[in-house]
Design a protein around this motif. Structure first.
Motif, PDB file in Angstrom:
ATOM      1  N   GLN A  57      49.444  -1.852 -60.653  1.00  0.00           N
ATOM      2  CA  GLN A  57      49.713  -0.981 -59.507  1.00  0.00           C
ATOM      3  C   GLN A  57      51.131  -0.418 -59.492  1.00  0.00           C
ATOM      4  N   PHE A  58      52.121  -1.269 -59.767  1.00  0.00           N
ATOM      5  CA  PHE A  58      53.506  -0.842 -59.608  1.00  0.00           C
ATOM      6  C   PHE A  58      54.196  -0.438 -60.904  1.00  0.00           C
ATOM      7  N   LEU A  59      53.756  -1.000 -62.023  1.00  0.00           N
ATOM      8  CA  LEU A  59      54.429  -0.728 -63.297  1.00  0.00           C
ATOM      9  C   LEU A  59      53.550   0.007 -64.295  1.00  0.00           C
ATOM     10  N   GLN A  60      52.294   0.236 -63.928  1.00  0.00           N
ATOM     11  CA  GLN A  60      51.334   0.906 -64.803  1.00  0.00           C
ATOM     12  C   GLN A  60      51.204   0.211 -66.150  1.00  0.00           C
ATOM     13  N   HIS A  61      51.300  -1.128 -66.136  1.00  0.00           N
ATOM     14  CA  HIS A  61      51.095  -1.947 -67.335  1.00  0.00           C
ATOM     15  C   HIS A  61      49.796  -2.717 -67.152  1.00  0.00           C
ATOM     16  N   ASP A  62      48.933  -2.670 -68.143  1.00  0.00           N
ATOM     17  CA  ASP A  62      47.647  -3.362 -68.058  1.00  0.00           C
ATOM     18  C   ASP A  62      47.686  -4.635 -68.904  1.00  0.00           C
ATOM     19  N   THR A  63      48.695  -5.461 -68.624  1.00  0.00           N
ATOM     20  CA  THR A  63      48.871  -6.689 -69.391  1.00  0.00           C
ATOM     21  C   THR A  63      49.224  -7.845 -68.459  1.00  0.00           C
ATOM     22  N   TYR A  64      48.885  -9.046 -68.913  1.00  0.00           N
ATOM     23  CA  TYR A  64      49.305 -10.244 -68.195  1.00  0.00           C
ATOM     24  C   TYR A  64      50.776 -10.481 -68.475  1.00  0.00           C
ATOM     25  N   THR A  65      51.451 -11.067 -67.509  1.00  0.00           N
ATOM     26  CA  THR A  65      52.858 -11.409 -67.657  1.00  0.00           C
ATOM     27  C   THR A  65      53.134 -12.650 -66.829  1.00  0.00           C
ATOM     28  N   ASP A  66      54.246 -13.297 -67.101  1.00  0.00           N
ATOM     29  CA  ASP A  66      54.574 -14.492 -66.325  1.00  0.00           C
ATOM     30  C   ASP A  66      55.392 -14.181 -65.083  1.00  0.00           C
ATOM     31  N   ILE A  67      56.072 -13.042 -65.065  1.00  0.00           N
ATOM     32  CA  ILE A  67      56.976 -12.739 -63.960  1.00  0.00           C
ATOM     33  C   ILE A  67      57.131 -11.238 -63.768  1.00  0.00           C
ATOM     34  N   ILE A  68      57.251 -10.846 -62.519  1.00  0.00           N
ATOM     35  CA  ILE A  68      57.645  -9.474 -62.167  1.00  0.00           C
ATOM     36  C   ILE A  68      58.689  -9.599 -61.066  1.00  0.00           C
ATOM     37  N   THR A  69      59.798  -8.914 -61.257  1.00  0.00           N
ATOM     38  CA  THR A  69      60.919  -8.974 -60.322  1.00  0.00           C
ATOM     39  C   THR A  69      61.090  -7.625 -59.641  1.00  0.00           C
ATOM     40  N   PHE A  70      61.167  -7.657 -58.321  1.00  0.00           N
ATOM     41  CA  PHE A  70      61.429  -6.447 -57.541  1.00  0.00           C
ATOM     42  C   PHE A  70      62.796  -6.565 -56.899  1.00  0.00           C
ATOM     43  N   ASP A  71      63.671  -5.631 -57.248  1.00  0.00           N
ATOM     44  CA  ASP A  71      65.012  -5.576 -56.668  1.00  0.00           C
ATOM     45  C   ASP A  71      64.954  -4.686 -55.436  1.00  0.00           C
ATOM     46  N   ASN A  72      65.132  -5.283 -54.269  1.00  0.00           N
ATOM     47  CA  ASN A  72      65.068  -4.545 -53.008  1.00  0.00           C
ATOM     48  C   ASN A  72      66.439  -4.339 -52.381  1.00  0.00           C
ATOM     49  N   SER A  73      67.491  -4.623 -53.145  1.00  0.00           N
ATOM     50  CA  SER A  73      68.837  -4.508 -52.581  1.00  0.00           C
ATOM     51  C   SER A  73      69.227  -3.052 -52.416  1.00  0.00           C
ATOM     52  N   GLU A  74      70.011  -2.818 -51.393  1.00  0.00           N
ATOM     53  CA  GLU A  74      70.494  -1.463 -51.117  1.00  0.00           C
ATOM     54  C   GLU A  74      71.973  -1.316 -51.428  1.00  0.00           C
ATOM     55  N   MET A  75      72.658  -2.438 -51.588  1.00  0.00           N
ATOM     56  CA  MET A  75      74.087  -2.404 -51.891  1.00  0.00           C
ATOM     57  C   MET A  75      74.347  -3.144 -53.192  1.00  0.00           C
ATOM     58  N   GLU A  76      75.197  -2.577 -54.020  1.00  0.00           N
ATOM     59  CA  GLU A  76      75.566  -3.230 -55.267  1.00  0.00           C
ATOM     60  C   GLU A  76      76.269  -4.543 -54.959  1.00  0.00           C
ATOM     61  N   GLY A  77      75.957  -5.542 -55.756  1.00  0.00           N
ATOM     62  CA  GLY A  77      76.591  -6.838 -55.577  1.00  0.00           C
ATOM     63  C   GLY A  77      75.870  -7.747 -54.596  1.00  0.00           C
ATOM     64  N   GLU A  78      74.783  -7.255 -54.009  1.00  0.00           N
ATOM     65  CA  GLU A  78      73.993  -8.066 -53.090  1.00  0.00           C
ATOM     66  C   GLU A  78      72.610  -8.313 -53.681  1.00  0.00           C
ATOM     67  N   ILE A  79      72.086  -9.494 -53.421  1.00  0.00           N
ATOM     68  CA  ILE A  79      70.765  -9.861 -53.917  1.00  0.00           C
ATOM     69  C   ILE A  79      69.770  -9.857 -52.768  1.00  0.00           C
ATOM     70  N   VAL A  80      68.803  -8.961 -52.885  1.00  0.00           N
ATOM     71  CA  VAL A  80      67.632  -8.917 -52.013  1.00  0.00           C
ATOM     72  C   VAL A  80      66.473  -8.638 -52.954  1.00  0.00           C
ATOM     73  N   GLY A  81      65.561  -9.592 -53.085  1.00  0.00           N
ATOM     74  CA  GLY A  81      64.499  -9.372 -54.054  1.00  0.00           C
ATOM     75  C   GLY A  81      63.302 -10.269 -53.864  1.00  0.00           C
ATOM     76  N   ASP A  82      62.247  -9.879 -54.552  1.00  0.00           N
ATOM     77  CA  ASP A  82      61.004 -10.640 -54.595  1.00  0.00           C
ATOM     78  C   ASP A  82      60.680 -10.898 -56.062  1.00  0.00           C
ATOM     79  N   ILE A  83      60.416 -12.160 -56.381  1.00  0.00           N
ATOM     80  CA  ILE A  83      60.078 -12.549 -57.744  1.00  0.00           C
ATOM     81  C   ILE A  83      58.683 -13.163 -57.718  1.00  0.00           C
ATOM     82  N   PHE A  84      57.741 -12.468 -58.352  1.00  0.00           N
ATOM     83  CA  PHE A  84      56.361 -12.937 -58.447  1.00  0.00           C
ATOM     84  C   PHE A  84      56.195 -13.680 -59.766  1.00  0.00           C
TER      85      PHE A  84
END
Length: 143
Positions: A57-84
């Motif tokens: 859905q989000f990366l248009q990859h049709d493969t299994y993977t162990d992890i997908i990381t979404f960086d939701n930060s709006e400011m550099e140097g700050e960590i806001v994210g979701d790790i599936f």
């Protein structure tokens, strides 16, 4: 920022992570050592099928993977994210690499965190740096 800025969730599977307090402290310290500020970080443990769906859905990859990381930060140097993280994939990797499930899970967790800290893993040189960073921070676990 409180260690509770790091949360753990399960999506479509039943999985409880062990040593939450230690993991929060370890990940928080890693982020601080990389000169970033932790705002919010969610680890979502799920099945292969759920992560495949996200990959499609989000990366248009049709493969299994162990992890997908979404960086939701709006400011550099700050960590806001979701790790599936696919627990099935982590279990398979642990068997393949002949390592403990807990160690493989921690490697994948720090891998996703390193992505949020700006480390890529595409290309030989980037993969080498990523692996060295993973090993460095895994050695700093205090549990």
């Amino acid at each position: 920022m409180s260690g509770l800025a790091i949360q753990f969730f399960s999506e479509d599977i039943s999985f409880l992570i062990k040593k939450k307090g230690y993991i929060r402290a370890w990940i928080s310290k890693t982020i601080a050592e990389e000169y970033h500020k932790l705002r919010e970080l969610n680890f979502i443990f799920c099945s292969d099928q759920h992560l495949l769906s996200i990959n499609q859905q989000f990366l248009q990859h049709d493969t299994y993977t162990d992890i997908i990381t979404f960086d939701n930060s709006e400011m550099e140097g700050e960590i806001v994210g979701d790790i599936f993280i696919s627990i099935e994939r982590v279990q398979e990797n642990a068997e393949h690499y002949k390592t403990k499930l807990e160690d493989e899970l921690h490697r994948v967790m720090i891998h996703g965190t390193l992505h949020l800290l700006g480390y890529p893993d595409k290309g030989k040189e980037a993969k080498t740096i990523m692996t060295l960073k993973e090993d460095f921070y895994l050695a700093k676990r205090a549990f």
